[in-house]
Design an enzyme around this catalytic site. Structure first.
Site, PDB file in Angstrom:
ATOM      1  N   HIS A  36      41.104  35.134  67.560  1.00  0.00           N
ATOM      2  CA  HIS A  36      40.136  35.274  66.683  1.00  0.00           C
ATOM      3  C   HIS A  36      40.445  36.441  65.381  1.00  0.00           C
ATOM      4  O   HIS A  36      39.737  36.697  64.821  1.00  0.00           O
ATOM      5  CB  HIS A  36      38.617  35.492  67.446  1.00  0.00           C
ATOM      6  CG  HIS A  36      38.759  36.870  68.128  1.00  0.00           C
ATOM      7  ND1 HIS A  36      39.768  37.094  69.340  1.00  0.00           N
ATOM      8  CD2 HIS A  36      38.615  37.990  67.899  1.00  0.00           C
ATOM      9  CE1 HIS A  36      39.697  38.286  69.561  1.00  0.00           C
ATOM     10  NE2 HIS A  36      38.834  38.941  68.753  1.00  0.00           N
ATOM     11  N   ASP A  37      41.451  36.874  65.615  1.00  0.00           N
ATOM     12  CA  ASP A  37      42.047  38.096  64.829  1.00  0.00           C
ATOM     13  C   ASP A  37      43.074  37.670  63.710  1.00  0.00           C
ATOM     14  O   ASP A  37      43.707  38.143  62.959  1.00  0.00           O
ATOM     15  CB  ASP A  37      42.469  39.136  65.526  1.00  0.00           C
ATOM     16  CG  ASP A  37      41.385  39.840  66.371  1.00  0.00           C
ATOM     17  OD1 ASP A  37      40.095  39.776  65.825  1.00  0.00           O
ATOM     18  OD2 ASP A  37      41.829  40.338  67.471  1.00  0.00           O
ATOM     19  N   ASP A  52      35.323  38.681  78.158  1.00  0.00           N
ATOM     20  CA  ASP A  52      36.144  39.918  77.220  1.00  0.00           C
ATOM     21  C   ASP A  52      35.400  41.187  77.914  1.00  0.00           C
ATOM     22  O   ASP A  52      34.130  41.252  78.239  1.00  0.00           O
ATOM     23  CB  ASP A  52      35.503  39.713  75.903  1.00  0.00           C
ATOM     24  CG  ASP A  52      36.745  40.145  74.936  1.00  0.00           C
ATOM     25  OD1 ASP A  52      37.306  40.950  74.821  1.00  0.00           O
ATOM     26  OD2 ASP A  52      37.082  39.008  73.977  1.00  0.00           O
ATOM     27  N   ASP A  75      39.839  44.362  76.083  1.00  0.00           N
ATOM     28  CA  ASP A  75      39.953  44.413  74.376  1.00  0.00           C
ATOM     29  C   ASP A  75      40.527  45.752  74.241  1.00  0.00           C
ATOM     30  O   ASP A  75      40.438  46.814  74.894  1.00  0.00           O
ATOM     31  CB  ASP A  75      38.508  44.914  73.929  1.00  0.00           C
ATOM     32  CG  ASP A  75      38.468  44.752  72.313  1.00  0.00           C
ATOM     33  OD1 ASP A  75      39.057  43.793  71.682  1.00  0.00           O
ATOM     34  OD2 ASP A  75      38.108  45.711  71.534  1.00  0.00           O
ATOM     35  N   GLU A  93      44.877  43.202  76.039  1.00  0.00           N
ATOM     36  CA  GLU A  93      45.209  43.089  74.541  1.00  0.00           C
ATOM     37  C   GLU A  93      45.897  44.356  74.180  1.00  0.00           C
ATOM     38  O   GLU A  93      45.350  45.446  74.305  1.00  0.00           O
ATOM     39  CB  GLU A  93      44.106  43.066  73.644  1.00  0.00           C
ATOM     40  CG  GLU A  93      44.255  42.767  72.238  1.00  0.00           C
ATOM     41  CD  GLU A  93      43.245  42.903  71.221  1.00  0.00           C
ATOM     42  OE1 GLU A  93      43.647  42.885  70.162  1.00  0.00           O
ATOM     43  OE2 GLU A  93      42.589  43.741  71.524  1.00  0.00           O
TER      44      GLU A  93
HETATM   45  C1  GLC Z   1      40.121  43.551  69.227  1.00  0.00           C
HETATM   46  C2  GLC Z   1      39.526  42.360  68.991  1.00  0.00           C
HETATM   47  C3  GLC Z   1      38.824  42.315  67.492  1.00  0.00           C
HETATM   48  C4  GLC Z   1      38.007  43.773  67.707  1.00  0.00           C
HETATM   49  C5  GLC Z   1      38.936  44.910  67.825  1.00  0.00           C
HETATM   50  C6  GLC Z   1      37.894  46.023  68.170  1.00  0.00           C
HETATM   51  O1  GLC Z   1      41.481  43.824  68.374  1.00  0.00           O
HETATM   52  O2  GLC Z   1      40.437  41.244  69.232  1.00  0.00           O
HETATM   53  O3  GLC Z   1      38.387  41.240  67.200  1.00  0.00           O
HETATM   54  O4  GLC Z   1      37.481  43.761  66.223  1.00  0.00           O
HETATM   55  O5  GLC Z   1      39.376  44.793  69.046  1.00  0.00           O
HETATM   56  O6  GLC Z   1      37.174  45.832  69.352  1.00  0.00           O
END
Ligand code: GLC
Length: 543
Positions: free
Chosen positions: A336-337, A100, A202, A272
């Site tokens: 994980h979200d 990540d 991210d 992402e």
């Molecule tokens: C992304 C991650 C999440 C995190 C956010 C801020 O959406 O997947 O878990 O809290 O970014 O970094």
């Protein structure tokens, strides 16, 4: 002949390091724990790449997505030696390692931010996004934090506000400053030199905002920013606070950096990107003419659409039609979200979803624990840890981050912690839902995932063949064909709790090679296929 790369033909598996395997007995997973489980991943499950959520030094305000040092390992997870061993051990098993990378924001404890906030004149002041208060003394504009409230925090000492698209402990880096690009690209080189095969970037589209920091316009009611309602955040159209066109130039350069290393061994990036307008989303692939960007922008559509045959089919067909020929698709069902599949759709449909994920054209990403059918764990409000859930009701993510269930023993084999108190509680179902028990059970979810991965590995059509949907099937079924050269597979998924007959797929003979219930392999000899309630099947077609 196109040469396909590992990130196209392989299956990616996401590991949330805190929750995978604990070797120190503190109730929190670590890198050595991951090393110990590589045989499981390579042999039992058969995946090709792991993506590790952040393991960097961090105060853990957002459980590691608040990075304090981009080039190190949090002592809780191990050290750089452990990381190097992880790479070596993974590569020995033909597993690639994706890490990540969090470019939009650092932790407020990062030395860069500490310097930046120390004075208006500090050379690093412009490394973050600072702005003066309005005349009335308020925040510079109306931008909101994804995690609730204003996206601006006043720094009392210097009298300016800094931007935080997430927590106030996660100040946004200023990507309009060339120094940031330079230092952040150095962090990429650091990991590439250590043998990392790829990066999951991210909130990739957040890094570039409107240079004039204009107010976001109000949103007509009902428009969602994410894939589900998000309270106050949905009251604006997020026109200016992310995704400025200039973002593409950064990712073109990022891609060139990776491509420079790909001569050694192919490197990849997956962004992402929560954008649900196909035309905007697809731009994150870049183009051969203007310059390539991400190998894969994560495709979150299947998280957004309701779990209904028609809606899912539409999402797949739209993706297929929007992608240029050279771009490679991908699908995601959880991370994980997000809530877990078995909790969202029920266990039977989670099995149908596994077939879908592993037989569509495109790279599948599996979230740890999905392969054994882990469910969400409801955490009582007083025990919630996730800051998102604490600030925006309904968005808590602890439920999908609970420890991996390895066996039916103490702490599910996740940890040797002498006392109770893993960092998050285990799911109560762990005595039944765990790797060891399911590994021995021919009808288990784990067996289903393993068989699907094996099938995909052994079949050119499933790995890289064309996708074609089959019309004239019952409304609550999704039926499609994957084909390459002489090989054809029919995939028929019944989303309903009733029997369904599929008899219009254009072929007479074949053989069911896998059912989501793992209890039948049958010949098809009359152009008909009968699906039981909530059943999905994969059949090879005789041509
Ligand atoms: C992304 C991650 C999440 C995190 C956010 C801020 O959406 O997947 O878990 O809290 O970014 O970094």
């Amino acid at each position: 002949m196109v040469e396909y790369q590992w990130w196209q033909t392989g299956v990616i598996y996401q590991i949330y390091p805190r929750s995978f395997s604990d070797t120190t007995g503190n109730g929190i997973g670590d890198l050595r724990g991951i090393i110990q489980k590589l045989d499981y991943l390579a042999q039992t499950l058969g995946i090709d790449a792991i993506w590790l959520s952040p393991f960097y030094p961090s105060p853990m305000a957002d459980f590691g997505y608040d990075v304090e040092d981009y080039c190190n390992v949090h002592p809780m997870f191990g050290n750089l030696d452990d990381f190097d061993k992880l790479i070596i051990n993974a590569h020995e098993r033909d597993i690639r390692v994706i890490i990540d990378w969090v470019p939009n924001h650092s932790s407020d404890q990062h030395p860069w931010f500490k310097e930046s906030r120390s004075s208006l004149e500090n050379p690093k002041r412009d490394w973050y996004v600072w702005a003066d208060p309005t005349v009335g003394g308020g925040a510079p504009n109306n931008w909101l934090s994804v995690f609730g409230g204003s996206a601006w925090e006043l720094d009392q000492k210097t009298g300016q506000y800094y931007l935080h698209s997430f927590l106030k402990e996660q100040p946004d880096l200023n990507w309009r400053n060339p120094e940031i690009k330079r230092v952040m690209f150095e962090t990429i080189r650091f990991w590439l030199d250590r043998g990392v095969d790829g990066f999951r970037v991210d909130v990739a589209h957040y890094i570039m905002k409107d240079p004039d920091l204009r107010d976001n316009p109000p949103s007509p009611s009902g428009a969602l920013t994410f894939h589900r309602p998000h309270g106050e955040y949905d009251s604006q159209i997020h026109l200016y606070d992310k995704g400025h066109e200039d973002v593409h130039q950064v990712y073109r350069e990022f891609r060139s950096l990776l491509d420079g290393y790909s001569k050694e061994s192919p490197r990849m990036s997956v962004g992402e990107i929560h954008i649900f307008e196909w035309q905007d989303w697809v731009k994150y692939y870049g183009s051969p003419e203007a310059g390539l960007e991400f190998h894969l922008p994560f495709n979150f559509t299947l998280l957004k659409v309701p779990w209904q045959a028609k809606a899912v089919r539409k999402a797949v067909d739209e993706l297929e039609s929007v992608l240029p020929g050279w771009a490679w698709p991908n699908y995601v069902f959880g991370n994980h979200d997000e809530g877990r599949l078995a909790s969202r759709f029920g266990v039977e449909q989670a099995r149908v979803a596994a077939i879908l994920l592993l037989t569509l054209r495109g790279t599948p990403t599996i979230y740890y624990g999905e392969e054994i059918g882990m469910t969400d764990v409801e955490i009582p409000p007083e025990d919630q840890l996730d800051p998102f859930g604490l600030q925006v009701p309904g968005w808590g993510r602890d439920r999908c981050r609970t420890p991996m269930q390895w066996n039916s023993g103490r702490h599910a084999g996740f940890s040797d912690k002498p006392d109770p108190g893993l960092w998050l509680p285990l799911s109560e179902d762990y005595r039944r839902v765990n790797v060891e028990s399911e590994n021995e059970c021919p009808g288990s979810m784990l067996t289903l995932y393993r068989e699907l991965i094996l099938l995909r590995k052994s079949s050119l059509a499933l790995r890289q063949g064309k996708y074609r949907n089959v019309n004239s099937v019952p409304d609550d079924c999704f039926v499609y064909i994957r084909e390459a050269a002489e090989e054809k597979y029919l995939i028929a998924l019944n989303f309903s709790p009733d029997r369904r007959l599929i008899n219009n797929f254009g072929y007479q003979e074949g053989k069911i090679v896998l059912s989501s219930l793992l209890d039948r392999t049958e010949l098809i000899d009359s152009g008909e296929l009968s699906l039981r309630p909530n059943e999905g099947v994969v059949a090879i077609i005789n041509t």
